[in-house]
Scaffold this motif. Structure first.
Motif, PDB file in Angstrom:
ATOM      1  N   PHE A   6       0.817  -1.205   0.000  1.00 52.35           N
ATOM      2  CA  PHE A   6       0.000   0.000   0.000  1.00 52.35           C
ATOM      3  C   PHE A   6       0.856   1.262   0.000  1.00 52.35           C
ATOM      4  O   PHE A   6       0.396   2.330  -0.422  1.00 52.35           O
ATOM      5  CB  PHE A   6      -0.942   0.006   1.202  1.00 52.35           C
ATOM      6  CG  PHE A   6      -1.856   1.201   1.232  1.00 52.35           C
ATOM      7  CD1 PHE A   6      -2.763   1.437   0.206  1.00 52.35           C
ATOM      8  CD2 PHE A   6      -1.809   2.113   2.280  1.00 52.35           C
ATOM      9  CE1 PHE A   6      -3.593   2.549   0.221  1.00 52.35           C
ATOM     10  CE2 PHE A   6      -2.640   3.220   2.310  1.00 52.35           C
ATOM     11  CZ  PHE A   6      -3.533   3.433   1.275  1.00 52.35           C
ATOM     12  N   GLU A   7       2.087   1.152   0.463  1.00 56.10           N
ATOM     13  CA  GLU A   7       2.967   2.323   0.466  1.00 56.10           C
ATOM     14  C   GLU A   7       3.178   2.864  -0.945  1.00 56.10           C
ATOM     15  O   GLU A   7       3.473   4.045  -1.130  1.00 56.10           O
ATOM     16  CB  GLU A   7       4.317   1.960   1.101  1.00 56.10           C
ATOM     17  CG  GLU A   7       4.851   3.050   1.987  1.00 56.10           C
ATOM     18  CD  GLU A   7       6.169   2.697   2.635  1.00 56.10           C
ATOM     19  OE1 GLU A   7       7.015   3.605   2.749  1.00 56.10           O
ATOM     20  OE2 GLU A   7       6.362   1.538   3.029  1.00 56.10           O
ATOM     21  N   ASP A   8       3.034   2.012  -1.946  1.00 53.23           N
ATOM     22  CA  ASP A   8       3.147   2.453  -3.340  1.00 53.23           C
ATOM     23  C   ASP A   8       2.114   3.524  -3.679  1.00 53.23           C
ATOM     24  O   ASP A   8       2.290   4.276  -4.649  1.00 53.23           O
ATOM     25  CB  ASP A   8       2.954   1.282  -4.298  1.00 53.23           C
ATOM     26  CG  ASP A   8       4.153   0.341  -4.328  1.00 53.23           C
ATOM     27  OD1 ASP A   8       5.125   0.599  -3.595  1.00 53.23           O
ATOM     28  OD2 ASP A   8       4.116  -0.646  -5.086  1.00 53.23           O
ATOM     29  N   PHE A   9       1.035   3.619  -2.894  1.00 50.57           N
ATOM     30  CA  PHE A   9      -0.050   4.537  -3.207  1.00 50.57           C
ATOM     31  C   PHE A   9       0.066   5.871  -2.467  1.00 50.57           C
ATOM     32  O   PHE A   9      -0.907   6.611  -2.389  1.00 50.57           O
ATOM     33  CB  PHE A   9      -1.393   3.869  -2.899  1.00 50.57           C
ATOM     34  CG  PHE A   9      -1.695   2.720  -3.817  1.00 50.57           C
ATOM     35  CD1 PHE A   9      -2.373   2.926  -5.007  1.00 50.57           C
ATOM     36  CD2 PHE A   9      -1.276   1.438  -3.499  1.00 50.57           C
ATOM     37  CE1 PHE A   9      -2.634   1.872  -5.864  1.00 50.57           C
ATOM     38  CE2 PHE A   9      -1.526   0.374  -4.348  1.00 50.57           C
ATOM     39  CZ  PHE A   9      -2.212   0.588  -5.544  1.00 50.57           C
ATOM     40  N   GLU A  10       1.250   6.165  -1.948  1.00 50.47           N
ATOM     41  CA  GLU A  10       1.461   7.481  -1.339  1.00 50.47           C
ATOM     42  C   GLU A  10       1.144   8.595  -2.334  1.00 50.47           C
ATOM     43  O   GLU A  10       0.641   9.658  -1.961  1.00 50.47           O
ATOM     44  CB  GLU A  10       2.900   7.620  -0.840  1.00 50.47           C
ATOM     45  CG  GLU A  10       3.197   8.983  -0.251  1.00 50.47           C
ATOM     46  CD  GLU A  10       4.581   9.092   0.367  1.00 50.47           C
ATOM     47  OE1 GLU A  10       4.945  10.200   0.818  1.00 50.47           O
ATOM     48  OE2 GLU A  10       5.303   8.070   0.413  1.00 50.47           O
ATOM     49  N   TYR A  11       1.425   8.345  -3.600  1.00 52.34           N
ATOM     50  CA  TYR A  11       1.196   9.355  -4.638  1.00 52.34           C
ATOM     51  C   TYR A  11       0.025   8.958  -5.528  1.00 52.34           C
ATOM     52  O   TYR A  11       0.069   9.124  -6.752  1.00 52.34           O
ATOM     53  CB  TYR A  11       2.476   9.558  -5.442  1.00 52.34           C
ATOM     54  CG  TYR A  11       3.636   9.989  -4.573  1.00 52.34           C
ATOM     55  CD1 TYR A  11       3.790  11.320  -4.189  1.00 52.34           C
ATOM     56  CD2 TYR A  11       4.561   9.061  -4.096  1.00 52.34           C
ATOM     57  CE1 TYR A  11       4.839  11.716  -3.366  1.00 52.34           C
ATOM     58  CE2 TYR A  11       5.608   9.453  -3.280  1.00 52.34           C
ATOM     59  CZ  TYR A  11       5.744  10.781  -2.922  1.00 52.34           C
ATOM     60  OH  TYR A  11       6.782  11.171  -2.102  1.00 52.34           O
TER      61      TYR A  11
ATOM     62  N   SER B  70       6.590   5.205  -6.844  1.00 53.33           N
ATOM     63  CA  SER B  70       6.396   4.117  -5.878  1.00 53.33           C
ATOM     64  C   SER B  70       7.712   3.648  -5.269  1.00 53.33           C
ATOM     65  O   SER B  70       7.710   2.956  -4.248  1.00 53.33           O
ATOM     66  CB  SER B  70       5.688   2.938  -6.557  1.00 53.33           C
ATOM     67  OG  SER B  70       6.511   2.338  -7.541  1.00 53.33           O
ATOM     68  N   TYR B  71       8.842   4.039  -5.864  1.00 53.43           N
ATOM     69  CA  TYR B  71      10.159   3.654  -5.336  1.00 53.43           C
ATOM     70  C   TYR B  71      10.737   4.689  -4.383  1.00 53.43           C
ATOM     71  O   TYR B  71      11.749   4.426  -3.730  1.00 53.43           O
ATOM     72  CB  TYR B  71      11.141   3.430  -6.491  1.00 53.43           C
ATOM     73  CG  TYR B  71      10.824   2.211  -7.320  1.00 53.43           C
ATOM     74  CD1 TYR B  71      11.313   0.954  -6.967  1.00 53.43           C
ATOM     75  CD2 TYR B  71      10.020   2.301  -8.446  1.00 53.43           C
ATOM     76  CE1 TYR B  71      11.013  -0.173  -7.710  1.00 53.43           C
ATOM     77  CE2 TYR B  71       9.703   1.185  -9.198  1.00 53.43           C
ATOM     78  CZ  TYR B  71      10.205  -0.045  -8.824  1.00 53.43           C
ATOM     79  OH  TYR B  71       9.884  -1.163  -9.558  1.00 53.43           O
ATOM     80  N   ALA B  72      10.141   5.862  -4.312  1.00 53.02           N
ATOM     81  CA  ALA B  72      10.745   6.974  -3.558  1.00 53.02           C
ATOM     82  C   ALA B  72      10.933   6.654  -2.084  1.00 53.02           C
ATOM     83  O   ALA B  72      11.899   7.098  -1.462  1.00 53.02           O
ATOM     84  CB  ALA B  72       9.894   8.228  -3.730  1.00 53.02           C
TER      85      ALA B  72
ATOM     86  N   GLU C 113      14.940  11.373 -11.144  1.00 53.18           N
ATOM     87  CA  GLU C 113      15.528  10.445 -10.180  1.00 53.18           C
ATOM     88  C   GLU C 113      14.383   9.779  -9.431  1.00 53.18           C
ATOM     89  O   GLU C 113      13.445  10.456  -9.012  1.00 53.18           O
ATOM     90  CB  GLU C 113      16.440  11.169  -9.181  1.00 53.18           C
ATOM     91  CG  GLU C 113      17.651  11.848  -9.801  1.00 53.18           C
ATOM     92  CD  GLU C 113      17.332  13.201 -10.405  1.00 53.18           C
ATOM     93  OE1 GLU C 113      16.461  13.912  -9.847  1.00 53.18           O
ATOM     94  OE2 GLU C 113      17.919  13.536 -11.447  1.00 53.18           O
ATOM     95  N   TRP C 114      14.484   8.459  -9.240  1.00 52.87           N
ATOM     96  CA  TRP C 114      13.374   7.751  -8.605  1.00 52.87           C
ATOM     97  C   TRP C 114      13.171   8.152  -7.146  1.00 52.87           C
ATOM     98  O   TRP C 114      12.107   7.914  -6.578  1.00 52.87           O
ATOM     99  CB  TRP C 114      13.550   6.229  -8.709  1.00 52.87           C
ATOM    100  CG  TRP C 114      14.850   5.683  -8.186  1.00 52.87           C
ATOM    101  CD1 TRP C 114      15.932   5.309  -8.927  1.00 52.87           C
ATOM    102  CD2 TRP C 114      15.198   5.418  -6.813  1.00 52.87           C
ATOM    103  NE1 TRP C 114      16.935   4.831  -8.117  1.00 52.87           N
ATOM    104  CE2 TRP C 114      16.516   4.886  -6.806  1.00 52.87           C
ATOM    105  CE3 TRP C 114      14.536   5.568  -5.600  1.00 52.87           C
ATOM    106  CZ2 TRP C 114      17.166   4.513  -5.623  1.00 52.87           C
ATOM    107  CZ3 TRP C 114      15.183   5.203  -4.425  1.00 52.87           C
ATOM    108  CH2 TRP C 114      16.473   4.677  -4.446  1.00 52.87           C
TER     109      TRP C 114
END
Length: 406
Positions: A66-71, A101-103, A258-259
């Motif tokens: 779910f952290e991938d959905f911060e943005y 999602s990589y940040a 930059e990721w």
């Protein structure tokens, strides 16, 4: 505004107050040498290695999904651009979401907890207009399935993370496809790139992502984003660059950034997107500011909210939710001895998962789409939550029953 933010009905979304920091530790941590723990596992898959809780962060792999959905707002904007007929900006925003999602992975020294078979995690974020459900659907291979619904879109996928330890580094190779579908029928699919975590034994650990991400659409555009492989001579690490092609194979936009910080685009044929006419490189995405109270886990402000457990929420959750996992909760509270004891107990239960799966155990909320397909959400979770009816959801964190003891 820089012309790249679509108008969204966010004024209609509620305001939800969430926590801004993790609890203060109740005990002093005891330093442990990672080399002393994993020196005998060079070349092996570390998912099967039992590490002390000191090397974990207080989140499960289900929550990391779910952290991938911060943005997630980038997908909201992508939906709106498509509604306005700007399909080029739609795929550019989708690409920005995939890179963003990589940040949160930069500077994360600890690993998430491996979920138990049948463990779930829900995220209901009305202030973002999204809700999410994930479940560990297979123990061997270890597969996690997820499904997220947003404003005009839904995204689903499953993943198996293959890992190998090579002394100073861990190589992580994700297997699985993510599918994004907008309400108007446009679909995009892509796969994640490889990750290498370096300096495990000596120096400051850091991670890098490398490989080529291909974002395939079912209509007008295709996007390719390359995560550059970091080398000793590379002065600008973490770089990504890419392009968008139309159905005729013509490049219509380029990407660079930059990721871990930001992504920019440049329209190569301005007549395609009126909003971009006459512009040079334009910002698509920028990383959020770090929290005011950082922890040794180095997590984002968004991640700090993921394991929050209020009395009101606890009444609504199924007994399988990651927030109820005792070793993870003890770790978050800084009760390290109790966390270690609970982790050992649950790892004993985890060893029974193979026989449970062979005996016919099935996921509760996901089903495989054909023999070689993706695990898809079958529905019913949020309805069960509304009715507080968790029939078929066993308390997987309690002591296992004698029926599984050989």
């Amino acid at each position: 505004m820089n012309g790249l933010t679509a108008c969204l009905p966010n004024d209609e979304l509620p305001i939800v107050h969430r926590r801004t920091k993790l609890p203060e530790p109740r005990e002093m941590e005891k330093g442990i040498s990672m080399w002393s723990v994993i020196k005998d596992n060079v070349g092996k898959d570390l998912t099967s290695v039992c590490l002390p809780v000191y090397f974990n962060e207080p989140f499960s792999s289900l929550q990391k999904c779910f952290e991938d959905f911060e943005y997630s707002h980038l997908l909201d904007e992508a939906y709106q651009f498509g509604k306005m007929g700007d399909n080029l900006m739609r795929i550019l925003k989708v690409a920005a979401f995939a890179v963003a999602s990589y940040a949160s992975s930069e500077g994360r020294p600890c690993k998430p907890f491996n979920p138990l078979l049948g463990e779930t995690y829900e995220a209901d974020f009305p202030e973002r207009g999204i809700r999410f459900i994930s479940e560990k659907v297979s123990h061997h291979p270890m597969i996690i399935a997820c499904h997220c619904e947003g404003q005009g879109w839904k995204l689903w996928g499953d993943g198996d993370l293959k890992s190998k330890f090579w002394g100073q580094s861990i190589h992580l190779d994700p297997v699985g496809v993510l599918t994004l579908e907008f309400d108007d029928g446009e679909i995009f699919t892509w796969c994640k790139v490889k990750t290498i975590i370096n300096n495990l034994i000596l120096g400051k650990p850091y991670c890098n992502h490398h490989g080529t991400m291909k974002i395939k659409g079912n209509r007008q555009y295709f996007c390719e984003v390359k995560f550059k492989d970091q080398s000793l001579l590379e002065r600008m690490p973490r770089q990504v660059e890419g392009y968008v092609e139309d159905v005729t194979g013509n490049r219509v936009a380029s990407l660079r950034g930059e990721w871990n910080s930001s992504l920019y685009c440049k329209i190569l044929k301005p007549m395609i997107s009126e909003k971009m006419r006459g512009k040079g490189d334009s910002l698509l995405w920028k990383k959020n500011e770090p929290p005011a109270d950082p922890t040794r886990y180095n997590v984002s402000s968004f991640a700090i909210t993921l394991n929050e457990l209020t009395p009101e929420l606890q009444e609504k959750l199924p007994p399988t939710d990651s927030r109820l996992r005792p070793d993870q909760r003890y770790l978050e509270n800084g009760e390290y001895d109790s966390a270690n004891a609970e982790k050992l107990r649950l790892e004993q239960r985890q060893r029974l998962s193979k026989s449970m799966q062979e005996d016919g155990w099935k996921p509760r909320w996901f089903k495989k789409d054909g023999k070689e397909g993706t695990y898809r959400y079958i529905g019913g979770y949020w309805e069960a939550r509304d009715q507080n009816n968790w029939y078929g959801c066993s308390d997987i964190f309690k002591d296992f029953s004698d029926e599984y003891v050989s």
